[in-house]
Design an enzyme around this catalytic site. Sequence first.
Site, PDB file in Angstrom:
ATOM      1  N   ASN A   1      -9.448  -5.167   0.671  1.00 43.54           N
ATOM      2  CA  ASN A   1      -9.946  -4.919   2.031  1.00 43.54           C
ATOM      3  C   ASN A   1     -10.890  -3.704   2.075  1.00 43.54           C
ATOM      4  O   ASN A   1     -11.189  -3.186   3.144  1.00 43.54           O
ATOM      5  CB  ASN A   1      -8.776  -4.720   3.014  1.00 43.54           C
ATOM      6  CG  ASN A   1      -7.924  -3.504   2.664  1.00 43.54           C
ATOM      7  OD1 ASN A   1      -8.208  -2.796   1.706  1.00 43.54           O
ATOM      8  ND2 ASN A   1      -6.882  -3.255   3.447  1.00 43.54           N
TER       9      ASN A   1
ATOM     10  N   ASP B   1      -2.916   9.033  -4.790  1.00 40.47           N
ATOM     11  CA  ASP B   1      -1.973   8.675  -3.735  1.00 40.47           C
ATOM     12  C   ASP B   1      -0.564   8.489  -4.276  1.00 40.47           C
ATOM     13  O   ASP B   1      -0.339   8.468  -5.490  1.00 40.47           O
ATOM     14  CB  ASP B   1      -2.448   7.409  -2.999  1.00 40.47           C
ATOM     15  CG  ASP B   1      -2.997   6.337  -3.930  1.00 40.47           C
ATOM     16  OD1 ASP B   1      -2.689   6.383  -5.136  1.00 40.47           O
ATOM     17  OD2 ASP B   1      -3.724   5.453  -3.465  1.00 40.47           O
TER      18      ASP B   1
ATOM     19  N   HIS C   1     -10.346  -0.693   0.772  1.00 38.82           N
ATOM     20  CA  HIS C   1      -9.757   0.657   0.783  1.00 38.82           C
ATOM     21  C   HIS C   1      -9.993   1.381  -0.547  1.00 38.82           C
ATOM     22  O   HIS C   1     -10.105   0.750  -1.599  1.00 38.82           O
ATOM     23  CB  HIS C   1      -8.272   0.632   1.166  1.00 38.82           C
ATOM     24  CG  HIS C   1      -7.310   0.128   0.136  1.00 38.82           C
ATOM     25  ND1 HIS C   1      -6.427  -0.902   0.361  1.00 38.82           N
ATOM     26  CD2 HIS C   1      -7.047   0.530  -1.127  1.00 38.82           C
ATOM     27  CE1 HIS C   1      -5.681  -1.102  -0.702  1.00 38.82           C
ATOM     28  NE2 HIS C   1      -6.044  -0.246  -1.636  1.00 38.82           N
TER      29      HIS C   1
END
Length: 250
Positions: free
Chosen positions: A140, A71, A142
């Site tokens: 969370n 990313d 991800h």
Amino acid sequence: MPTTIKLDFQRDAIAVARKAADTIAGAVRANPAVVLGLATGSTPEGTYAELIRIHKEEGLSFVAVTTFNLDEYLGLSGDHSQSYRQFMQTRLFNHIDTRPWNTHCLNGLAADPELEAEAFETKIRSCGGVDLWLLGVGSNGHIAFNEPGSPPDCRTRVISLTSETIAANSDGRFYSDPKDVPRQALTAGIATIYDARSILLLATGAHKAAPIAAAVEGSPSPECPASFLQGHADCTFILDADAAGDLSAN
Ligand code: GLP
């Protein structure tokens, strides 16, 4: 569906880094032209340090290796100190013999991010797919920047970051002020990651115990994107005692 995720329990973060680096080094030795998927974040930093040591002390060469990164923040140039391209340069690429043209990071300044995302998928395919993808996990759940709500078939795209992720990345390790963290990123999708022949997810620290438990024991759900790794033919989670939590007792 019973999970196929293999769990590898290690004592602490140092042991996790050694195990991950040994696995990656083994993949490079077995195939010097291996295609690696790489991650940023605090978790893989020890792994990269250990790979640099193996390169310098044991002569492991990365000259024929191709890499893809998960990313990149949208709006940051590859020269920006907080870009994931810079992270990779300073933590790994500057210290080993990877060839610049073989290391692929998404361009956060792409004029057309959707075209950039498509080109990234095409590039991965043209390299024969990723052999081994190294991952971390967000608190969370991800993976890459696939925030909760991401479907299992999503591919490389633009995503808006959740306030939890912005807070996690502005706790002083990378950014110090949430206001400075870009609101969007380009991220490889869950299907992009799942396509890898082999996946290695690293997690250390007690704040990762909940997402790891949800990923391993929960039903696969967009609420915890890492849970979609269940069912992958070759996926290993390397965990320190804190991230493993109660899993190591089962
Ligand atoms: C970031 C990255 C992820 C990384 C995650 C966890 O948001 N996009 O690829 O896995 O955070 O980071 P850390 O290892 O610092 O906990």
